[in-house]
Design a protein around this motif. Structure first.
Motif, short mmCIF file in Angstrom:
data_model
loop_
_atom_site.label_atom_id
_atom_site.label_comp_id
_atom_site.label_asym_id
_atom_site.label_seq_id
_atom_site.Cartn_x
_atom_site.Cartn_y
_atom_site.Cartn_z
N ARG A 3 0.85 -1.20 0.00
CA ARG A 3 0.00 0.00 0.00
C ARG A 3 0.88 1.23 0.00
N ALA A 4 0.41 2.27 -0.67
CA ALA A 4 1.16 3.52 -0.72
C ALA A 4 1.18 4.21 0.64
N SER A 5 0.12 4.01 1.43
CA SER A 5 0.01 4.67 2.72
C SER A 5 -0.17 3.62 3.80
N SER A 6 0.39 3.88 4.97
CA SER A 6 0.21 2.94 6.07
C SER A 6 -0.98 3.33 6.96
N LYS A 7 -1.68 4.39 6.57
CA LYS A 7 -2.86 4.80 7.34
C LYS A 7 -3.95 3.75 7.17
N PRO A 8 -4.65 3.42 8.25
CA PRO A 8 -5.72 2.44 8.13
C PRO A 8 -6.90 3.00 7.33
N ASP A 9 -7.50 2.13 6.53
CA ASP A 9 -8.70 2.57 5.82
C ASP A 9 -9.93 2.18 6.65
N VAL A 10 -11.08 2.52 6.16
CA VAL A 10 -12.32 2.27 6.90
C VAL A 10 -12.50 0.78 7.19
N PHE A 11 -12.17 -0.05 6.21
CA PHE A 11 -12.34 -1.49 6.37
C PHE A 11 -11.47 -2.03 7.50
N GLN A 12 -10.23 -1.59 7.55
CA GLN A 12 -9.33 -2.02 8.62
C GLN A 12 -9.79 -1.49 9.97
N ALA A 13 -10.24 -0.25 9.97
CA ALA A 13 -10.64 0.38 11.23
C ALA A 13 -11.82 -0.32 11.87
N ILE A 14 -12.81 -0.72 11.07
CA ILE A 14 -14.00 -1.34 11.66
C ILE A 14 -13.86 -2.86 11.80
N ALA A 15 -12.73 -3.41 11.38
CA ALA A 15 -12.52 -4.86 11.49
C ALA A 15 -12.47 -5.32 12.94
N ASP A 16 -12.05 -4.45 13.83
CA ASP A 16 -11.90 -4.82 15.23
C ASP A 16 -13.20 -4.55 16.00
N PRO A 17 -13.69 -5.53 16.77
CA PRO A 17 -14.95 -5.34 17.50
C PRO A 17 -14.88 -4.21 18.54
N THR A 18 -13.72 -3.99 19.12
CA THR A 18 -13.60 -2.89 20.09
C THR A 18 -13.81 -1.55 19.40
N ARG A 19 -13.25 -1.40 18.21
CA ARG A 19 -13.41 -0.13 17.50
C ARG A 19 -14.85 0.06 17.04
N ARG A 20 -15.51 -1.02 16.65
CA ARG A 20 -16.94 -0.89 16.30
C ARG A 20 -17.74 -0.48 17.52
N SER A 21 -17.38 -1.01 18.67
CA SER A 21 -18.04 -0.64 19.91
C SER A 21 -17.79 0.84 20.25
N LEU A 22 -16.58 1.29 20.02
CA LEU A 22 -16.26 2.71 20.25
C LEU A 22 -17.11 3.61 19.37
N LEU A 23 -17.28 3.23 18.10
CA LEU A 23 -18.11 4.04 17.21
C LEU A 23 -19.55 4.11 17.71
#
Length: 131
Positions: A3-23
């Motif tokens: 990947r050109a960027s190491s920043k997480p995309d939306v798919f990576q960000a919501i892959a984790d259940p804790t992050r979905r819970s935070l949202l």
């Protein structure tokens, strides 16, 4: 492929259940990290790391209020996910419709074939009645 960027995309960000819970937690209100971390059985640092990933993906916005940083949910980046899912929803609907047509056509072809034998009690077979 890298990947050109190491920043997480939306798919990576919501892959984790804790992050979905935070949202979900931030869906209705803006909260500081101290208040957010009280909802999770992990350290404040771990919660901050999750918030950083969400912020890098654009799903969480940060706002300084005095000495604390407050976080709020920004649903805009989820539109990318919605479009992606809509494509696959149409894909599967088309596949299932094609399967349905195939099965129905196959059933029509079989209705013209000779009738199969149906089992009777005691293991004997008989032909179904003529139509």
């Amino acid at each position: 492929m890298a990947r050109a960027s190491s920043k997480p995309d939306v798919f990576q960000a919501i892959a984790d259940p804790t992050r979905r819970s935070l949202l979900k937690l931030l869906d209705e209100r803006e909260l500081p990290v101290n208040a957010i971390s009280g909802h999770y059985p992990m350290s404040r640092t771990a919660v901050s790391k999750h918030l950083r990933i969400l912020a890098d993906a654009g799903l969480v916005k940060e706002r300084k209020v005095g000495r604390e940083t407050r976080y709020r949910f920004d649903p805009e980046p989820l539109l990318e996910l919605k479009r992606w899912l809509a494509y696959y929803e149409r894909f599967w609907e088309n596949r299932l419709s094609a399967l349905k047509r195939y099965v129905e056509e196959d059933g029509e072809e079989e209705s013209g074939s000779p009738p199969s034998l149906t089992p009777l009690a005691g293991g004997q077979e008989k032909e179904p009645p003529n139509r």
